[in-house]
Design an enzyme around this catalytic site. Structure first.
Site, PDB file in Angstrom:
ATOM      1  N   ASP B  15       9.208 -10.636   8.433  1.00 55.86           N
ATOM      2  CA  ASP B  15       8.210 -11.070   7.464  1.00 55.86           C
ATOM      3  C   ASP B  15       8.648 -12.312   6.698  1.00 55.86           C
ATOM      4  O   ASP B  15       7.878 -13.272   6.556  1.00 55.86           O
ATOM      5  CB  ASP B  15       7.902  -9.937   6.469  1.00 55.86           C
ATOM      6  CG  ASP B  15       7.040  -8.856   7.105  1.00 55.86           C
ATOM      7  OD1 ASP B  15       6.924  -8.843   8.347  1.00 55.86           O
ATOM      8  OD2 ASP B  15       6.504  -8.026   6.351  1.00 55.86           O
ATOM      9  N   ARG B  97      15.121  -6.281  -8.562  1.00 53.91           N
ATOM     10  CA  ARG B  97      14.298  -7.487  -8.539  1.00 53.91           C
ATOM     11  C   ARG B  97      14.734  -8.542  -9.547  1.00 53.91           C
ATOM     12  O   ARG B  97      14.765  -9.738  -9.227  1.00 53.91           O
ATOM     13  CB  ARG B  97      12.823  -7.117  -8.749  1.00 53.91           C
ATOM     14  CG  ARG B  97      12.253  -6.186  -7.679  1.00 53.91           C
ATOM     15  CD  ARG B  97      12.656  -6.592  -6.299  1.00 53.91           C
ATOM     16  NE  ARG B  97      11.977  -5.828  -5.258  1.00 53.91           N
ATOM     17  CZ  ARG B  97      12.374  -5.847  -3.996  1.00 53.91           C
ATOM     18  NH1 ARG B  97      13.441  -6.547  -3.612  1.00 53.91           N
ATOM     19  NH2 ARG B  97      11.711  -5.146  -3.095  1.00 53.91           N
ATOM     20  N   ASP B 126       6.364  -5.195  -6.960  1.00 57.57           N
ATOM     21  CA  ASP B 126       7.471  -6.138  -6.802  1.00 57.57           C
ATOM     22  C   ASP B 126       7.073  -7.572  -7.082  1.00 57.57           C
ATOM     23  O   ASP B 126       7.844  -8.351  -7.633  1.00 57.57           O
ATOM     24  CB  ASP B 126       8.074  -6.004  -5.398  1.00 57.57           C
ATOM     25  CG  ASP B 126       8.937  -4.766  -5.297  1.00 57.57           C
ATOM     26  OD1 ASP B 126       9.498  -4.354  -6.339  1.00 57.57           O
ATOM     27  OD2 ASP B 126       9.040  -4.201  -4.198  1.00 57.57           O
ATOM     28  N   SER B 180       7.161   1.468   5.345  1.00 56.16           N
ATOM     29  CA  SER B 180       7.958   0.306   4.959  1.00 56.16           C
ATOM     30  C   SER B 180       9.110   0.741   4.066  1.00 56.16           C
ATOM     31  O   SER B 180       9.024   1.756   3.369  1.00 56.16           O
ATOM     32  CB  SER B 180       7.086  -0.719   4.246  1.00 56.16           C
ATOM     33  OG  SER B 180       7.029  -0.421   2.879  1.00 56.16           O
TER      34      SER B 180
END
Lengths: 407, 407, 407, 407
Positions: B15, B97, B126, B180
């Site tokens: 990705d 993050r 996110d 995922s």
């Protein structure tokens, strides 16, 4: 002058029997006994004969099964808030005290008693819980707390008093028990003596209500719990009364080694103490209730509930069940539960109570919304850009200031 | 005109490789890649060759092992607050993050980049966490969020773009993954696809980081964790760096089936989503930290911490790590940890992480005080009477009013 | 056996003189007096001669001007939080007690005293504040609280004791004062007697420190207050020490009839009481501090501060200044003040203290952003659409459920 | 295809007339107008003729006096919580928006409209409040926000559009107003233009609803307000409907210069803005409500209310009136008001609204308890010793630790 008439919270055990006799001798009191079946797992009827033996008049002996009231009006309302004290304790002892206090006051009114009496010691939380309950319901009641008043300085002197007064003493009570127990349908607690050193593991034998995870079956048990408006109403599709439901959950918990807690906690009276708690059914119920809320309760509602929960828990722990602020919080909590209905599937296995599925006609979970694929009309990913930029705005302004100031 | 220079959070996977190429083609951008080893359990060096293959200049490739920084400056501070979101989630994704965002901004300054870019989708949390981080640190940075911008309407179109641009595609990526994953040293999360129906149990194969409790050993493992000022510093007496310590706890957790969570949670963007989280070491650490606090932290301090925790957790979950109110709460939390030092003994067994002993030179637990026997000079049971009566005073006055009003 | 040595908080007035003598006669104690100049507006030196007359050794007499310490280390930290108790009370009495307690303990260590003593009654909050301070700083100190101990049952008996012991009695003290006063640089409080009926207006003569708004000048006074990191540092451009600044504000407040409060409040000991407070300078300072925060403090930071303020206020009111949770909250508050610097312009007029302008090099207010005209690069009105839609998402889902359920 | 049918919140003024026409031209929409009399002090009937002139069908014109509903169901519930945003703002604009949104949705259902439309700009809070209201009540409603959509880039272009479309323009509207106004029965707000520099004093002429304190009478006005269950019901003994009562308080406030506020506040959309608010009646009501609570509300209840108030205020400010957490908080607040009944006496004088007396049949204030003299049976001063010692216990243990550790 009329004799002092006292309603005693009477278990039928040695300690409260000594208190009964002490009230008769020290206060020359007419004692009224109240013995509650809270699901502690001991027969309550023997208390009648013991009270009679100690000279209590038959009409002054009150023995009641209050299990349904206990679970419906105290335990379930508390669980609606996912209540834990200090992150862990399910408040099994705390939640029973207001009920006992309430019944004592009601009986005092009924029989025209002047005072109420309990057997809690002077170092613990229970004295506070009993007495705040008494005072909140009957402000001018006289409260007698023998452990804070009498002159007995040791267990031995108590036993001497018991012997002198023909109070029957079970053999194993002569030597002291290695720890003390409180039990009701929600939990058993053990504390004192062998548990007093918090660095030493609690011995297996203190556990009353659960088998060890290591002794539990090697195969998981799966169950389904149905909720209506925040309260559990059925297990595996079978509708059960509150007490019957909790009893069933207790059996399931016990058999799977669920609900043990070894905790050092902060008492309201200011000291730390160590307790071992077993709350088999309650532990399953807490997980299940969180599970059904996870799909039926709005996020904002959940966060508000979570933020007030520690205060609510402290109020119950500290004995303020009948305080107006507890009732205000309850109104808030109950309001949130109106659509907390549905079904939770759980796996019970060697100490673990795990939610594995939840379903509800009132679900707020929307598969269409959350899917990675496009196709849901109600969510436009481009909206997120604006959402983020406005949430970031004050942070950006502050960062601009930081730069300006640094120059 | 100078080319747009963009710092991309680059995993080396399909990705973000597509994003890399898309930035080059769509924006005609010079891409700078940042690949962080957060302990996700995959090699990061292969990302270098992939970036090179896609035409990124060697001096524009940043690959860093940030595990120690991650655990020391993000994970441990968060655990000082016993942080859980919505009562359960240990925030493993959320806490990583801000670190990535911070390094991207620092690299952007270093290389003189104009923009930053991440690979998070437009429906999740996110994107918010990345972008609030960017903006809080560099208020005028340009943010590119491909998933919210590009025209690809399906996975298939993405793959087509990849093929057309010679981006290598692992065989199993052609068909879509059944869920995922996000992973770092603290946790792995799985969501999407096979997990989208919250009434259906999560399949065993989604778990990445833990064996099932049922597969865990039949004998418990016992360990000791040493804490200093709220942070763990040693296991079984062996001092370890933050990342090494968490790695060790992860192994212990994994082997004992500890740290699985199947949760429906409320995203900041307003929808409910279902995730399966595995936080083996973190789950042990949370229990252990509560254990050491239970004897070293004052009751009032603990209750204050507990009451602000849900807000602190939401701030982290929502991406406000760099917001002033998070830093204010951190100051409060850190202040509380000054004497949270000592040793916790734990038993790990088939999903259970249980505190069985705690010891500390800083203990506030006082056996003398709590014992049932008399003899402690610092506690006079008679004090409890006054304590209760003054606590009851307002309840009594209210009860008197209730009586008066009822008349 | 050595004589008991007691450090008494000694005002030099009749009541604490009686206590001094009572300690000497009842306890055969060696009394050490501590007299603090907190800005109460009375000379403290006369206390020296009075103590000497009552037989206190010169080396046992401690008289100190603590005004600067009081304002810098107690008043200003409290004002950083915009602290008010029960929405209104500026805590003028509460905040002075910990300082006195601290100095008493320090003197006790210095002179080797065994006990400390204060003159607060058994019904009020001050006894709690003094004693929690003592115990928090010196856990095994002996505390003597004469009003809870002695046998005097009426004011008359006290006066008799004074006369018998040659304690000089001011003429007007023979009859009883119509109310009681506490004063320091922050405020004066009046309570009791003529104020005991909360339905009756407080008579004008109870006010000590302010003129009535009706008597204040018909023209407003304008001033400028400079702040640095949350604390005021200058008035009208003139830098002043903390105590000098508060003194100046007090004069300005007094002259403009500012800072009166007539309040029924809830005491920590459980009863409601009525007090009349005058906090002239503090009232101006509170408004000014809010003013400077309004442009320099981030919104999230402000809301967090506002939400913890009631708890912080209760801690101070209840006497928990030295408790760890107060220190934790202070850490949070102080963290927020790092950029609360700038200038506030105020108008003072007949009871009103109104902010009319604020300015700061650290301002977060951005005229460009807020203007109705377009032109600011940092705000795109279209972002608001996404912001609203995502904030609305959970509400919409809940509304959809409501519709579905209603069908 | 059917025409789009839109319910517009229509004031009859220039801006919403432009919107009306714009909806007709841009969307080819059938416009339904809703004009609410919220007590803004302007006639609403002229809006009918204006709408007709612009081609709205008579059956599509809704003009309603909603003042009683506004005060009873929105203003009074909010005042039960003593609600202020950021310590000062009485939320006069915020509280009106949900009512308008609700009526628009109800009308949309009644007339079968597809969309709703409001005239709030893209930078403010009102757009959020309107739209969260719409979505919460009708999740799939279409929302049109012209200010965020249309292409007009300046006021001039708007005026051109108006002229081109024969919309009558008051002479003074051709040049721009020096500030913008929102008004209803609770307050008037002014912002923008001449108020945009927060360091500059607001000019006298921006004030709409109050005379200046300096212009107010030199003699105080005294009034009595009666409360029942938390809401005001009478002034000076005369029972009044909610709207009539607030109208009366507004007159009293206006005449005495009460209720002005000049504030820099934090908008939900992330920026700071400066507003001048006038809430004459509301300011009196807030003080009076605190006054009646001070004698009738339990201390614990009051502290709980105070602690949740900032969150409740933010919810209203941010537009979450119809969110479940606002309703939960309302349940808590309303529960607390059951005995908040009685009478408050107030003095109004040049900007000051001062409680000078309170009385209630439900009073919790007990003169007997609080008196300095002995004689109350319900309070034993010796109880305070135990109360203090147990409250001090944890502080003492911590102090002992500090000593031990320091050694």
């Amino acid at each position: 002058m009329a004799k002092l008439k006292v309603v005693l919270a009477y278990s039928g055990g040695l300690d409260t029997s000594i208190i009964l006799k002490w009230l008769q001798t020290e206060y020359d009191a007419e004692v009224v006994t109240f013995t509650a079946d809270l699901g502690q797992g001991e027969e309550v009827e023997p208390a009648r004969r013991k009270a009679e033996l100690l000279g209590v008049k038959p009409e002054n002996i009150f023995i009641e099964d209050v299990q349904e009231v206990f679970v419906r009006d105290f335990v379930f309302p508390m669980f609606r808030a996912n209540t834990v004290y200090e992150g862990q304790y399910l408040l099994g002892t705390s939640i029973a005290r207001p009920l006992i206090a309430k019944r004592q006051i009601e009986i005092a009114r009924q029989v025209g008693a002047d005072a109420v009496c309990h057997g809690a010691t002077g170092k613990g939380n229970d004295q506070v819980r009993f007495e705040l309950g008494y005072y909140a319901l009957e402000p001018d009641i006289r409260v007698i707390a023998p452990w804070r008043e009498w002159e007995f300085a040791s267990r031995e002197q108590l036993i001497d008093f018991a012997e002198k007064n023909q109070i029957p003493i079970a053999k194993d009570k002569r030597g002291e028990s290695p720890f003390s127990i409180d039990a009701n349908l929600l939990h058993s607690s053990s504390e004192g003596k062998v548990l007093e050193d918090p660095s030493v593991e609690a011995p297996e034998y203190v556990h009353q209500r659960t088998i060890s995870p290591e002794d539990a079956p090697d195969t998981p048990t799966e169950i389904t719990i149905d909720f209506e408006r925040g309260d559990p109403v059925a297990i595996d599709g079978v509708a059960l009364s509150p007490a019957a439901l909790l009893t069933k959950l207790n059996e399931l918990g016990r058999d799977n080694g669920i609900g043990r807690l070894d905790l050092v906690e902060n008492r309201f009276v200011g000291m730390k103490s160590r307790g071992v708690y077993e709350t088999p059914g309650g532990t399953i119920l807490l997980a299940a209730h969180r599970g059904i809320e996870s799909i039926t309760l709005d996020g904002g509602a959940m966060h508000l509930k979570d933020s007030i929960m520690p205060r609510y828990a402290s109020l119950i722990y500290n004995g303020f069940w009948f305080a107006p602020e507890r009732e205000m919080l309850q109104a808030l909590i109950d309001k949130s539960q109106e659509m907390v209905s549905g079904q939770v599937r759980m796996k019970l296995y060697k100490g673990n109570a795990t939610v594995i599925g939840r379903d509800s006609a009132y679900s707020l979970y929307d598969e269409d919304l959350v899917t990675f694929e496009e196709g849901s009309g109600s969510y436009d990913q481009r909206d997120a850009a604006g959402f983020i930029r406005l949430n970031a705005l004050r942070l950006r302004i502050a960062a601009q200031r930081a730069k300006k100031v640094a120059r």
